[in-house]
Write a protein that holds these residues in place. Sequence first.
Motif, PDB file in Angstrom:
ATOM      1  N   GLY A 215      -1.728   7.468 -33.244  1.00  0.00           N
ATOM      2  CA  GLY A 215      -2.210   6.166 -33.644  1.00  0.00           C
ATOM      3  C   GLY A 215      -3.174   6.241 -34.816  1.00  0.00           C
ATOM      4  O   GLY A 215      -3.711   7.298 -35.159  1.00  0.00           O
ATOM      5  N   ILE A 216      -3.406   5.079 -35.447  1.00  0.00           N
ATOM      6  CA  ILE A 216      -4.313   4.954 -36.580  1.00  0.00           C
ATOM      7  C   ILE A 216      -5.363   3.902 -36.250  1.00  0.00           C
ATOM      8  O   ILE A 216      -5.348   3.326 -35.162  1.00  0.00           O
ATOM      9  CB  ILE A 216      -3.544   4.585 -37.863  1.00  0.00           C
ATOM     10  CG1 ILE A 216      -2.795   3.259 -37.678  1.00  0.00           C
ATOM     11  CG2 ILE A 216      -2.553   5.687 -38.218  1.00  0.00           C
ATOM     12  CD1 ILE A 216      -2.083   2.775 -38.927  1.00  0.00           C
ATOM     13  N   GLY A 217      -6.296   3.642 -37.218  1.00  0.00           N
ATOM     14  CA  GLY A 217      -7.425   2.809 -36.869  1.00  0.00           C
ATOM     15  C   GLY A 217      -7.580   1.500 -37.605  1.00  0.00           C
ATOM     16  O   GLY A 217      -8.422   0.690 -37.230  1.00  0.00           O
ATOM     17  N   SER A 218      -6.807   1.248 -38.671  1.00  0.00           N
ATOM     18  CA  SER A 218      -6.992   0.017 -39.414  1.00  0.00           C
ATOM     19  C   SER A 218      -5.793  -0.238 -40.292  1.00  0.00           C
ATOM     20  O   SER A 218      -4.984   0.670 -40.540  1.00  0.00           O
ATOM     21  CB  SER A 218      -8.255   0.099 -40.278  1.00  0.00           C
ATOM     22  OG  SER A 218      -8.619  -1.171 -40.773  1.00  0.00           O
ATOM     23  N   MET A 219      -5.659  -1.467 -40.791  1.00  0.00           N
ATOM     24  CA  MET A 219      -4.542  -1.825 -41.660  1.00  0.00           C
ATOM     25  C   MET A 219      -4.925  -1.645 -43.116  1.00  0.00           C
ATOM     26  O   MET A 219      -5.969  -2.119 -43.566  1.00  0.00           O
ATOM     27  CB  MET A 219      -4.131  -3.269 -41.443  1.00  0.00           C
ATOM     28  CG  MET A 219      -3.017  -3.718 -42.382  1.00  0.00           C
ATOM     29  SD  MET A 219      -2.568  -5.429 -42.154  1.00  0.00           S
ATOM     30  CE  MET A 219      -1.321  -5.609 -43.418  1.00  0.00           C
ATOM     31  N   SER A 220      -4.073  -0.965 -43.871  1.00  0.00           N
ATOM     32  CA  SER A 220      -4.271  -0.865 -45.314  1.00  0.00           C
ATOM     33  C   SER A 220      -2.964  -1.092 -46.064  1.00  0.00           C
ATOM     34  O   SER A 220      -2.822  -0.701 -47.219  1.00  0.00           O
ATOM     35  CB  SER A 220      -4.857   0.502 -45.689  1.00  0.00           C
ATOM     36  OG  SER A 220      -3.972   1.548 -45.309  1.00  0.00           O
ATOM     37  N   ALA A 221      -1.992  -1.703 -45.405  1.00  0.00           N
ATOM     38  CA  ALA A 221      -0.701  -1.960 -46.036  1.00  0.00           C
ATOM     39  C   ALA A 221      -0.879  -2.864 -47.260  1.00  0.00           C
ATOM     40  O   ALA A 221      -1.745  -3.733 -47.287  1.00  0.00           O
ATOM     41  CB  ALA A 221       0.251  -2.606 -45.035  1.00  0.00           C
ATOM     42  N   GLY A 344     -10.519  -0.107 -43.619  1.00  0.00           N
ATOM     43  CA  GLY A 344     -10.481   1.289 -43.203  1.00  0.00           C
ATOM     44  C   GLY A 344     -11.703   2.061 -43.639  1.00  0.00           C
ATOM     45  O   GLY A 344     -12.473   1.633 -44.509  1.00  0.00           O
ATOM     46  N   VAL A 345     -11.892   3.227 -43.022  1.00  0.00           N
ATOM     47  CA  VAL A 345     -12.931   4.184 -43.388  1.00  0.00           C
ATOM     48  C   VAL A 345     -12.247   5.536 -43.541  1.00  0.00           C
ATOM     49  O   VAL A 345     -11.573   6.001 -42.625  1.00  0.00           O
ATOM     50  CB  VAL A 345     -14.037   4.269 -42.317  1.00  0.00           C
ATOM     51  CG1 VAL A 345     -15.026   5.378 -42.653  1.00  0.00           C
ATOM     52  CG2 VAL A 345     -14.758   2.929 -42.182  1.00  0.00           C
ATOM     53  N   VAL A 346     -12.392   6.153 -44.714  1.00  0.00           N
ATOM     54  CA  VAL A 346     -11.787   7.446 -45.021  1.00  0.00           C
ATOM     55  C   VAL A 346     -12.884   8.504 -45.020  1.00  0.00           C
ATOM     56  O   VAL A 346     -14.011   8.232 -45.463  1.00  0.00           O
ATOM     57  CB  VAL A 346     -11.065   7.400 -46.388  1.00  0.00           C
ATOM     58  CG1 VAL A 346     -10.631   8.785 -46.845  1.00  0.00           C
ATOM     59  CG2 VAL A 346      -9.859   6.468 -46.316  1.00  0.00           C
ATOM     60  N   TRP A 357     -15.712   7.202 -47.393  1.00  0.00           N
ATOM     61  CA  TRP A 357     -15.344   6.210 -48.402  1.00  0.00           C
ATOM     62  C   TRP A 357     -15.013   4.913 -47.667  1.00  0.00           C
ATOM     63  O   TRP A 357     -14.255   4.915 -46.692  1.00  0.00           O
ATOM     64  CB  TRP A 357     -14.137   6.683 -49.192  1.00  0.00           C
ATOM     65  CG  TRP A 357     -14.424   7.827 -50.113  1.00  0.00           C
ATOM     66  CD1 TRP A 357     -14.701   7.769 -51.450  1.00  0.00           C
ATOM     67  CD2 TRP A 357     -14.452   9.229 -49.780  1.00  0.00           C
ATOM     68  NE1 TRP A 357     -14.901   9.028 -51.965  1.00  0.00           N
ATOM     69  CE2 TRP A 357     -14.755   9.950 -50.966  1.00  0.00           C
ATOM     70  CE3 TRP A 357     -14.250   9.944 -48.595  1.00  0.00           C
ATOM     71  CZ2 TRP A 357     -14.857  11.333 -50.995  1.00  0.00           C
ATOM     72  CZ3 TRP A 357     -14.359  11.323 -48.615  1.00  0.00           C
ATOM     73  CH2 TRP A 357     -14.669  12.006 -49.806  1.00  0.00           C
ATOM     74  N   THR A 358     -15.571   3.827 -48.147  1.00  0.00           N
ATOM     75  CA  THR A 358     -15.347   2.521 -47.537  1.00  0.00           C
ATOM     76  C   THR A 358     -14.972   1.514 -48.619  1.00  0.00           C
ATOM     77  O   THR A 358     -15.361   1.671 -49.787  1.00  0.00           O
ATOM     78  CB  THR A 358     -16.602   2.029 -46.793  1.00  0.00           C
ATOM     79  OG1 THR A 358     -17.697   1.957 -47.716  1.00  0.00           O
ATOM     80  CG2 THR A 358     -16.962   2.973 -45.648  1.00  0.00           C
ATOM     81  N   PRO A 359     -14.233   0.457 -48.270  1.00  0.00           N
ATOM     82  CA  PRO A 359     -13.929  -0.569 -49.266  1.00  0.00           C
ATOM     83  C   PRO A 359     -15.201  -1.242 -49.765  1.00  0.00           C
ATOM     84  O   PRO A 359     -16.193  -1.353 -49.035  1.00  0.00           O
ATOM     85  CB  PRO A 359     -13.058  -1.563 -48.488  1.00  0.00           C
ATOM     86  CG  PRO A 359     -12.521  -0.795 -47.325  1.00  0.00           C
ATOM     87  CD  PRO A 359     -13.582   0.189 -46.971  1.00  0.00           C
ATOM     88  N   VAL A 360     -15.189  -1.645 -51.026  1.00  0.00           N
ATOM     89  CA  VAL A 360     -16.254  -2.510 -51.525  1.00  0.00           C
ATOM     90  C   VAL A 360     -16.135  -3.839 -50.781  1.00  0.00           C
ATOM     91  O   VAL A 360     -15.116  -4.521 -50.871  1.00  0.00           O
ATOM     92  CB  VAL A 360     -16.125  -2.720 -53.049  1.00  0.00           C
ATOM     93  CG1 VAL A 360     -17.168  -3.728 -53.536  1.00  0.00           C
ATOM     94  CG2 VAL A 360     -16.287  -1.389 -53.775  1.00  0.00           C
TER      95      VAL A 360
END
Length: 492
Positions: A215-221, A344-346, A357-360
């Motif tokens: 599984g993954i943790g967030s949507m970034s499509a 998301g958080v990378v 790394w996080t989105p602005v």
Amino acid sequence: MSNLGDNLLVKDLYMYDRLLKMRYCFICICFSDFRVSSRCFNKPHFLSQWTDVEAQRTRKPVTLEHECGDFPAKVEIQVRPKTGNWTNFYFPGIGSSQRDDDRNKTYGGIVYKYNKDEVVLFIPGANDGYSSGTIIYTGASTWRGPVAQRESRAQVRTLVWCPGDLPSPSHQSQWIPFNNSGIGSFLEIPHNQGTFPDLITVQIRQEGTEWLSDGIGSMSALKPDSTTSWGGVIYGYNRSHVRVWAPYRKNGKLFSADDGWGSSTESWSRGLVRIKSWKVTNMHYVTTQLNQNSNNELPLNTVYNQNEDFMIVKVLADNGNNKGFLFPASGAVQNDDGMSAYGGVVYAASRDTLRIWTPVLSGSRYLIYINDDWGNSMYPQTSISAKLLIQIWRSTTCAASTAPLATPSTSINQKSSKSVSTTSTSINSQTSNSNLKSNQAQSSKLSTTSPVVPAAVGGSLLLLAVSGAVVAVVLWKKYRRNRVVSETKEEG
């Protein structure tokens, strides 16, 4: 008479030797079973060599044999730059692609799947679109972090923990049917811990096969539509339940490594889901608050052995429909479109530092993002603040002695679970609450709790040793008696 005596001696010595060998074999098996039944975390069963990969050139999936002979308990992919200043920072792999090559926007990462024998790695490579895929990518101007990285050439390796390398899970569900259509795309599964588990794994099994993904943790499509190849299974958990979302419209799949991932054309629409949970002791962890101004480089205040240890990075939602739920962080940016909604958080880790790394956080960009395209529109989430939790399991990390082993759960709430209230943002279990609240942005000390060896195993080994000694004495007496009989017959 002499021949008769010799034959008796030879026969007895042969039996004595065979029984001793059986005894030693039994002892070896018992020690082997001790490893399998150990309550502590061990080194990975399989640690591959570093393999060079290059986006757009490594066309075929990379296959590595892990030799478990069973479904791994945990698989970790480590990706590092091949050259440059940051070769000591490793990024994790990702459980599914959320991008294809149809748009000329950069994306990165290594997608993986596995079965009882192999781990398969999928490398970005154009199929019928743009050659915009890379191995490592931390985003452009719409992401913030300590450095900006975009690497087409990198090295990758795989760490695999077999079931016997981890403590027995304190809870394990059955395999539960799951798909990307309507009500079947959302699950809420109790984990029966009564507190936050230290580790949850969500494994997705392709229907009719033995292939698994994570599984993954967030949507970034990136603005998916009916012609886009994308997918994944999002999960989060609180003190009582695990929530699992699959895409249920716009062509989303449970797993995707298709169109933009080299020669692979693989996606899954139906499958099964299984969750496992663990409670452990003597674990090192760090917490910090995440927001627009949060620190993006954190000292671990310990040594993280990247060959042996296991790192878990999670994000805690402190508001919204999933308030109090923890979601896993990711290993690569797949969307940096300034006009697109994503989240998301990378992260990447060295031996002593974690980079994030996080989105602005402006417009439609979030730390945790689940929109209405997931899980039959159940519990969407848009978080612009959250907490980050970093956990490190060492080979001395052991299962908590008070954690009961629960029987497989069949209780699943789907659409009706909308009425279930979510938990608060604080992690207030007995072992986590005070530490988490008092250590935001600081590291806690490693507990000195010693590994606990199960008394039953120790008692069994002692009983086995005593039994073996008794057998040896009996056989030796029999050997001496037969020898006396033989010598008496010879003298007669």
